[in-house]
Scaffold this motif. Structure first.
Motif, short mmCIF file in Angstrom:
data_model
loop_
_atom_site.label_atom_id
_atom_site.label_comp_id
_atom_site.label_asym_id
_atom_site.label_seq_id
_atom_site.Cartn_x
_atom_site.Cartn_y
_atom_site.Cartn_z
N ALA A 94 44.75 4.21 -40.55
CA ALA A 94 43.90 3.03 -40.76
C ALA A 94 42.62 3.05 -39.94
O ALA A 94 41.80 2.14 -40.05
N GLY A 95 42.42 4.05 -39.10
CA GLY A 95 41.20 4.10 -38.29
C GLY A 95 41.45 4.69 -36.91
O GLY A 95 42.19 5.68 -36.76
N GLU A 96 40.85 4.07 -35.88
CA GLU A 96 40.93 4.59 -34.51
C GLU A 96 41.17 3.44 -33.53
O GLU A 96 40.70 2.33 -33.73
N TYR A 97 41.92 3.73 -32.48
CA TYR A 97 42.09 2.77 -31.40
C TYR A 97 42.14 3.55 -30.09
O TYR A 97 42.24 4.78 -30.09
N HIS A 98 42.06 2.84 -28.97
CA HIS A 98 42.04 3.47 -27.66
C HIS A 98 43.23 3.02 -26.83
O HIS A 98 43.74 1.90 -26.99
N GLY A 99 43.66 3.88 -25.93
CA GLY A 99 44.74 3.54 -25.01
C GLY A 99 44.50 4.16 -23.65
O GLY A 99 43.90 5.23 -23.54
N LYS A 100 44.96 3.49 -22.61
CA LYS A 100 44.75 3.98 -21.24
C LYS A 100 46.08 4.47 -20.66
O LYS A 100 47.10 3.78 -20.75
N TRP A 101 46.04 5.65 -20.04
CA TRP A 101 47.23 6.21 -19.40
C TRP A 101 47.66 5.31 -18.25
O TRP A 101 46.82 4.75 -17.54
N PHE A 102 49.00 5.21 -18.07
CA PHE A 102 49.52 4.43 -16.94
C PHE A 102 50.84 5.02 -16.46
O PHE A 102 51.53 5.73 -17.20
N ASP A 103 51.17 4.74 -15.22
CA ASP A 103 52.40 5.21 -14.59
C ASP A 103 53.50 4.17 -14.81
O ASP A 103 53.45 3.09 -14.24
#
Length: 843
Positions: free
Chosen positions: A230-239
């Protein structure tokens, strides 16, 4: 026929009482009917004064006249309101006035205002007390049916007097003792202290000290761009194992402190597929409480930059002049429980219905739909969050009155709008959200994406799009079981930041919450809801600190001065924590509360205050300026006059073998020991920032020692001869930093600038010049060399905007024409694109 004299704290209250009781004839400054004479004070009419035999003129303040602990306290009229005081005394002494009714505000200050008037009039007439928490006509009439005996208020009266007299004793003696101490070496150095003022200053000095000692650390953040159907999204790495219990205050689940590990994760995840799981939960957010003065000042400062003093003045004008707001000097955020009908009537006014001509129709149009909705849906119901007598002290929350606004200025309109919107919002239902948390796992490495969707605006509707602008929209949909691709993983280096300087908004919060971290449970309870000062006095305390040059206002930031640091060094060195810690206020409030309940006598409390005052003066008397304890040491540099050892003291860096010494504070700036070391070793230091001229304006300068080894400013300006030509500058012993970008000649440091060698002297034919300090950011030799050789410095993070006074990060870049400008730090945009702003001049 005998009558009772009713005395209120403010004229507006006298008008309300006259209207509620009825039958009064108005005279010029008071009302009268068959049973009562009704008049008002105008706030405080009298203040404590030093008895004449104890008064010492300013120039003669010395320890010989301290401590000042008079056997009695004198009262003196406040000049601007003295005519009102004379009127009240005349009415008190009327033969037909048999008794008095104290109708001043229900609280300690109201009790003090009334009792000072009675004391000044030397009246022995019986007193009754009207105690109101609500100003509705019915509440006023009911209050007069249950007047309290004056003797019932003795505890409150004693507490009020003790608070006033103890503030006076500590303020007068503390100020005179510290002034006498700092004036021992000559001159008159006024050093004010106070029970509330000085602990407030201590909060700011402690924060500024943390900022100065802060050492930034670099960390890394990973943000991945994921492609799905459906497109693009962003995610941030986390512990996922991060528990938030780390002793490191800067630790976060999404921060990596090891660059090698961060780059390894970046390489590991880039171009790999990921599995998606997500959870959606409904969430609600209730409206903020109604305003008290502190919360109103705090928000007005954050939104509009209004000072606490300006906000109070505006609110007071809206209350007294325009009569569109209720009494503003309140610390309550609730309304009395009998105020439902008044609220309904106020909402009716906000709909605009039934109002005559003259009101500001445009001002009410934006409120009318919301007011009508509240009325139509019957949302005004008994609710302890809004209507709660237990949370109403002397006054209730600030709300609009039944008076429609007219002819408000722009700042007044802004403040009125804040209060009305808060008033409307508190009756609306909560805002409803759907919060989605998406976890994308790439080779077992988790990346978090959060989305927040406003489902039902609720109270946010009152604030329109403005309040909803920060809400994030729906996430790009991912189908169950769909695999996504990490098309890119961006690695961003960040640096930890020191705590921010206080603004008036955050300082008001700190004052309000002072003492909440106390170990002593009873003292903590005594401070609850009070903090340092009161809503009515906090603005003036901040203004006093500014006027006494303990603080400077830089944009919206408040910065403690060298004088503030010097005072904290003095008080800590003398061992007087009573004047720097909020515990003093906490202990006083605890004891005064006991006094109100009849558990502690006035004499016992005042004896303790007198003992503490004597101790403060005794400690100040027992030291000289060069014996004040502190974190002082010996310098490695030697005395330029006799080669003796130089030690730091409270006020100076002093040679131990001769009379040579350097003052620590020069032009409002305090020198650090390391800076004096460099000045003595190299005979020159700088340019340094933070000096202030007599007008309070900041300036930068080089400091150098002259032939007599005395420090003087060097502003880097060439002297001019009579024919207009400038003296030649000898650069033979200076290091060239690179080639001039305009003419190719050499660039050197000269005074406060980096200059082309052909831009100085009589035969100058180039104008290249760039500051060694630009917007408070020091440009050292290494960065200037980079700028000249490659056209760009490293990212510099300590520029301070001249307009907003906020810090920002930027590169210095060299344009094609040789001019130096800014290039701002690239930021990843919401679509993984990177943009760089246009260049701006940095000269």
């Amino acid at each position: 026929m005998s009558k009772k004299l009713i005395i209120t704290e403010k004229p507006s209250v006298a008008t309300d009482l006259a209207r509620a009781l009825g039958g009064f004839t108005r005279h010029e400054d008071y009302y009268e009917n068959d049973d009562y004479v009704l008049a008002s004070a105008i706030g405080h009419l009298l203040e404590l004064a030093c008895p004449e035999e104890y008064e010492v003129k300013r120039g003669k303040w010395s320890f010989a006249h301290l401590p000042v602990i008079p056997p009695h306290f004198a009262l003196q009229p406040i000049t601007k309101t003295e005519p009102r005081l004379k009127l009240l005394v005349r009415l008190i002494k009327r033969k037909d006035v048999a008794s008095l009714v104290n109708a001043c505000d229900a609280g300690r200050e109201g009790e003090l205002i009334f009792n000072y008037i009675v004391q000044h009039a030397a009246s022995r007439k019986p007193v009754e007390r009207l105690w109101l928490q609500s100003m509705t006509p019915q509440a006023i009439r009911d209050g007069f049916l249950r007047l309290r005996r004056g003797s019932e208020m003795q505890g409150l009266a004693d507490a009020a007097l003790c608070r006033s007299e103890s503030d006076w004793l500590v303020g007068i003696n503390g100020t005179r003792a510290m002034t006498a101490f700092n004036s021992k070496t000559g001159g008159f150095h006024l050093t004010t202290v106070g029970r509330v003022q000085t602990p407030t200053l201590a909060l700011m000095v402690e924060r500024e000290d943390r900022i100065r000692k802060f050492k930034p650390r670099t960390y890394w953040e990973l943000e991945a761009a994921f492609a799905c159907a459906a497109g693009e999204y962003h995610g941030k790495w986390f512990d996922e194992k991060f528990a938030g219990k780390d002793d490191d205050e800067h630790a976060r689940a999404d921060r990596l402190w090891d660059e090698e590990k961060a780059r390894s994760l970046q390489q590991k995840c880039r171009g790999q597929e990921g599995e998606v799981s997500e959870e959606a939960k409904p969430s609600t957010q209730i409206s903020p409480l109604l305003y008290d003065l502190t919360s109103l000042q705090r928000e007005a400062n954050s939104r509009f930059g209004f000072s606490a003093k300006a906000t109070l003045a505006l609110a007071q004008a809206l209350y007294e002049k325009h009569k569109v707001l209720t009494y503003p000097r309140t610390e309550s955020r609730a309304l009395p429980e009998d105020y439902l009908q008044t609220v309904i009537s106020t909402l009716g006014m906000l709909t605009g219905e039934g109002l005559g001509k003259g009101h500001d129709e445009a001002a009410l149009v934006r409120y009318a739909p919301f007011a009508q909705q509240i009325l139509d849906r019957r949302w005004v119901v008994p609710n302890k969050r809004v209507f709660n007598n237990a949370k109403v002290s002397d006054h209730f929350a600030i709300i609009p009155t039944l008076q429609a606004p007219r002819h408000l200025s722009e700042p007044e309109t802004k403040l009125y709008d804040m209060v009305v919107k808060r008033f409307l919002a508190v009756f609306f239902p909560p805002a409803e959200y759907l919060i989605t948390t998406r976890i994308t796992r790439v080779l077992d490495e988790p990346f978090k994406t959060e989305g927040k969707v406003l489902v039902n605006a609720g109270w946010l509707a009152v604030y329109g799009r403005e309040a909803q602008a920060g809400d994030e929209g729906n996430l790009v949909a991912v189908q169950p079981g769909e695999r996504v691709l990490a098309t890119d993983v961006l690695l961003a280096a960040q640096r930890t930041k020191p705590p921010p300087r206080y603004s008036e908004a955050t300082l008001l919060s700190a004052m309000e919450g002072a003492g909440k971290s106390m170990d002593d449970e009873e003292l903590r309870a005594a401070m609850a809801g009070r903090g340092l000062g009161t809503p009515a006095t906090r603005a003036q305390i901040i203004e006093n600190l500014l006027s006494e040059q303990y603080l400077h206002r830089e944009g919206r930031e408040l910065m403690p001065t060298a004088k503030a640091f010097s005072l904290m060094t003095l008080l800590n060195g003398l061992g007087i924590p009573e004047l720097t810690a909020p515990e003093l206020t906490g202990e006083w409030e605890w004891k005064l509360a006991r006094m109100e309940r009849g558990e502690l006598s006035r004499d016992e409390f005042m004896k303790e205050i007198a003992t503490m005052t004597q101790d403060i003066v005794a400690r100040a008397k027992s030291y000289d300026s060069d014996t004040i304890p502190g974190d002082f040491g010996e310098l490695a540099a030697r005395c330029p006059k006799c080669d003796g050892r130089i030690k730091e003291t409270y006020k100076r860096f002093q040679c131990q073998s001769c009379d040579y010494g350097l003052w620590k504070i020069v032009a409002g700036r305090q020198f650090e020991a390391a800076e004096i070391e460099e000045l003595l070793s190299r005979r020159k230091i700088g340019p340094l920032s933070g000096f202030r001229n007599k007008m309070g304006r900041p300036f930068n300068a080089v400091v150098q020692l002259n032939d007599e080894h005395a420090p003087e400013f060097d502003f880097g300006q060439s002297s001019a001869s009579g024919d207009g030509s400038a003296d030649e500058v000898d650069f033979s012993l200076s290091e060239s930093l690179g080639a001039c970008p305009k003419c190719g000649a050499r660039v050197f440091e000269h005074g406060l600038s980096y200059v082309c060698e052909k831009s100085v002297g009589a035969a100058r034919n180039c104008d290249f010049r760039s500051g060694t300090i630009i917007l408070q950011q020091t440009i050292d030799h290494a960065q200037m060399k980079k700028l000249l050789s490659s056209g760009r410095t490293d990212l510099l993070r300590d520029f301070v905007s001249a307009r907003t006074r906020r810090k920002f990060a930027a590169f210095l870049v060299r344009a094609a024409d040789g001019k130096v400008g800014f290039e701002f730090e690239p930021r990843p945009a919401k679509g993984a694109t990177r943009k760089t702003t246009a260049k701006a001049p940095a000269e």
